[in-house]
Design a protein around this motif. Structure first.
Motif, PDB file in Angstrom:
ATOM      1  N   ALA A   9     -20.319 -16.685  37.737  1.00 26.76           N
ATOM      2  CA  ALA A   9     -20.923 -17.537  38.766  1.00 26.76           C
ATOM      3  C   ALA A   9     -22.326 -17.057  39.122  1.00 26.76           C
ATOM      4  O   ALA A   9     -22.814 -17.327  40.217  1.00 26.76           O
ATOM      5  CB  ALA A   9     -20.039 -17.566  40.010  1.00 26.76           C
ATOM      6  N   GLY A  10     -22.985 -16.360  38.196  1.00 27.58           N
ATOM      7  CA  GLY A  10     -24.349 -15.901  38.413  1.00 27.58           C
ATOM      8  C   GLY A  10     -25.373 -16.942  38.012  1.00 27.58           C
ATOM      9  O   GLY A  10     -25.067 -18.140  37.906  1.00 27.58           O
ATOM     10  N   GLY A  11     -26.605 -16.471  37.750  1.00 25.25           N
ATOM     11  CA  GLY A  11     -27.692 -17.390  37.443  1.00 25.25           C
ATOM     12  C   GLY A  11     -27.454 -18.190  36.179  1.00 25.25           C
ATOM     13  O   GLY A  11     -27.704 -19.412  36.143  1.00 25.25           O
ATOM     14  N   VAL A  12     -26.980 -17.552  35.117  1.00 24.66           N
ATOM     15  CA  VAL A  12     -26.724 -18.265  33.857  1.00 24.66           C
ATOM     16  C   VAL A  12     -25.574 -19.249  34.029  1.00 24.66           C
ATOM     17  O   VAL A  12     -25.644 -20.398  33.580  1.00 24.66           O
ATOM     18  CB  VAL A  12     -26.429 -17.270  32.721  1.00 24.66           C
ATOM     19  CG1 VAL A  12     -26.007 -18.011  31.454  1.00 24.66           C
ATOM     20  CG2 VAL A  12     -27.654 -16.407  32.433  1.00 24.66           C
ATOM     21  N   ALA A  13     -24.508 -18.808  34.694  1.00 25.72           N
ATOM     22  CA  ALA A  13     -23.365 -19.693  34.918  1.00 25.72           C
ATOM     23  C   ALA A  13     -23.780 -20.942  35.695  1.00 25.72           C
ATOM     24  O   ALA A  13     -23.312 -22.053  35.405  1.00 25.72           O
ATOM     25  CB  ALA A  13     -22.263 -18.953  35.668  1.00 25.72           C
ATOM     26  N   SER A  14     -24.666 -20.765  36.663  1.00 21.05           N
ATOM     27  CA  SER A  14     -25.138 -21.909  37.438  1.00 21.05           C
ATOM     28  C   SER A  14     -25.806 -22.948  36.536  1.00 21.05           C
ATOM     29  O   SER A  14     -25.578 -24.155  36.681  1.00 21.05           O
ATOM     30  CB  SER A  14     -26.119 -21.438  38.514  1.00 21.05           C
ATOM     31  OG  SER A  14     -26.690 -22.534  39.197  1.00 21.05           O
TER      32      SER A  14
END
Length: 399
Positions: A9-14
């Motif tokens: 749920a970090g930047g890449v996941a977003s």
């Protein structure tokens, strides 16, 4: 068409979540799972209401049984792993237990050794083949698009590729004295490790940041580039037949390197545990807690990235050069999905890799790197989903 479980749920996941929601014909339903479920809920609240249905779940991806149980409960067609590289093997084990396809963006590395290589994941080839499921390794940008670029060059422009230089330039400015554009722990481990390049059938090791060049990037200008070890060189050396040399270069500002050198000198980049006030801590993990979260850099980062590959080789008996690259604008990325270009250039290819499996374009049992598949549908998707590629047939070469 189907369902995807997104772990992280970090930047890449977003970015992955945003891009799945922009592609509802393929991603009819997604589940976002992370240790911090509040981050998953925030993404759901931001994006729900469209054609893609969104669920969330709390998950410790270090726990294979719990991960397998969630996979079985949600029933996805593919798991998109955008968690930490340390968790690759537990998630692959969970996919095997549940019989579900797998995609990640970076290869496995153990927590206690600053070394990343494909041997641990390649060891799963037979298991995935027997299970009848597909694992695609390294479907970010580098690794990821860099490998697709190599397959595309090999398919369309060369009879023989002799050299590959992978160049990763970030000319963005976030305004902080020191911050990393992706997970600080992974970033600093990568930069402070020994470098290497592939030449004449073997890897040659260098001291960290020992080799420096200057390259004049399209739309960015001249930048200092430093030779690093990077995982896609290992797979490209196997899969691009006849290649004689592969190098990977990344840009770093003198400000970044000065801060990093000081942190190294005082031991803050170490992964060896130390005892502080009776409690064991890892200095690098403590430093990570102090640094800005890369996911927070989006609204303050300006400038562009340029990531691509330069090739030399032969076509129809004549020498040939070719440069294929993408230029990505930090501010445009933030306007579209709320993140900076580093997360964007990793998240978009992660979604595309999952789409390749779900549409059947890249689905065959086993464990594969991206350059082992037909590059054309992936390249078409890059143009469609925000990472258009540009080409030059007379590029400046890295000396």
């Amino acid at each position: 068409m189907g369902k995807a479980l997104i772990i992280g749920a970090g930047g890449v996941a977003s970015v992955v979540v945003h891009k799945c929601c922009q592609n509802p014909e393929v991603f009819e339903e997604i589940c976002i799972a992370s240790r911090t479920v509040s981050k998953c809920e925030a993404l759901k609240e931001k994006l729900q209401g469209g054609r893609t249905k969104i669920q969330t779940a709390q998950l410790d991806a270090d726990d294979t049984e719990a991960t397998a149980a969630l996979i079985k409960k949600f029933g996805p067609d593919v798991v998109i792993n955008v968690a930490l590289p340390y968790q690759d093997l537990t998630i692959m084990d969970a996919c095997l237990a549940a019989g579900v396809h797998y995609v990640d963006t970076a290869n496995y590395e153990p927590k206690d050794v600053a070394k990343f290589e494909y041997k641990w994941q390649w060891a799963y080839r037979e298991k995935f083949e027997k299970a009848g499921i597909t694992a695609i390794l390294g479907s970010g940008f580098d690794p990821g698009v860099s490998g697709v670029f190599c397959a595309y060059a090999q398919k369309h422009y060369f009879d023989e590729i002799h050299t590959i230089d992978i160049l990763d330039a970030n000319a963005g400015d976030h305004g902080y004295p020191f911050a990393t554009n992706f997970n600080p722990e992974i970033n600093i481990r990568e930069v402070t490790a020994k470098g290497s390049f592939f030449e004449n059938g073997k890897f040659i090791e260098t001291e960290p940041l020992e080799i420096k060049k200057v390259y004049n990037f399209p739309q960015i200008g001249p930048k200092d580039i430093y030779l690093l070890h990077h995982e896609e060189m290992e797979s490209l050396a196997v899969n691009i037949k006849g290649v004689r040399r592969i190098r990977f270069f990344m840009t770093f500002s003198q400000n970044y390197l000065t801060h990093l050198r000081v942190l190294q000198n005082v031991g803050m980049t170490s992964i060896e545990p130390v005892v502080y006030e009776g409690r064991e801590i890892i200095p690098l993990q403590f430093l990570k807690a102090l640094l800005p979260d890369p996911a927070s850099l989006g609204p303050r980062t300006k400038g562009k990235t340029n990531i691509g590959c330069i090739f030399t080789g032969v076509k129809d008996g004549k020498k040939k050069t070719y440069y294929v690259y993408n230029v990505c604008d930090h501010e445009k990325c933030y306007k579209e999905v709320g993140s900076q270009a580093i997360s964007y250039t990793t998240g978009v290819p992660a979604m595309i890799g999952a789409m390749m499996i779900m549409t059947g374009a890249w689905k065959k049992p086993g464990v594969y790197n991206v350059e082992e598949f037909d590059p054309d549908p992936f390249m078409d998707a890059l143009n469609k989903f925000g990472l258009p590629f540009e080409e030059s047939f007379s590029p400046e070469l890295v000396d």
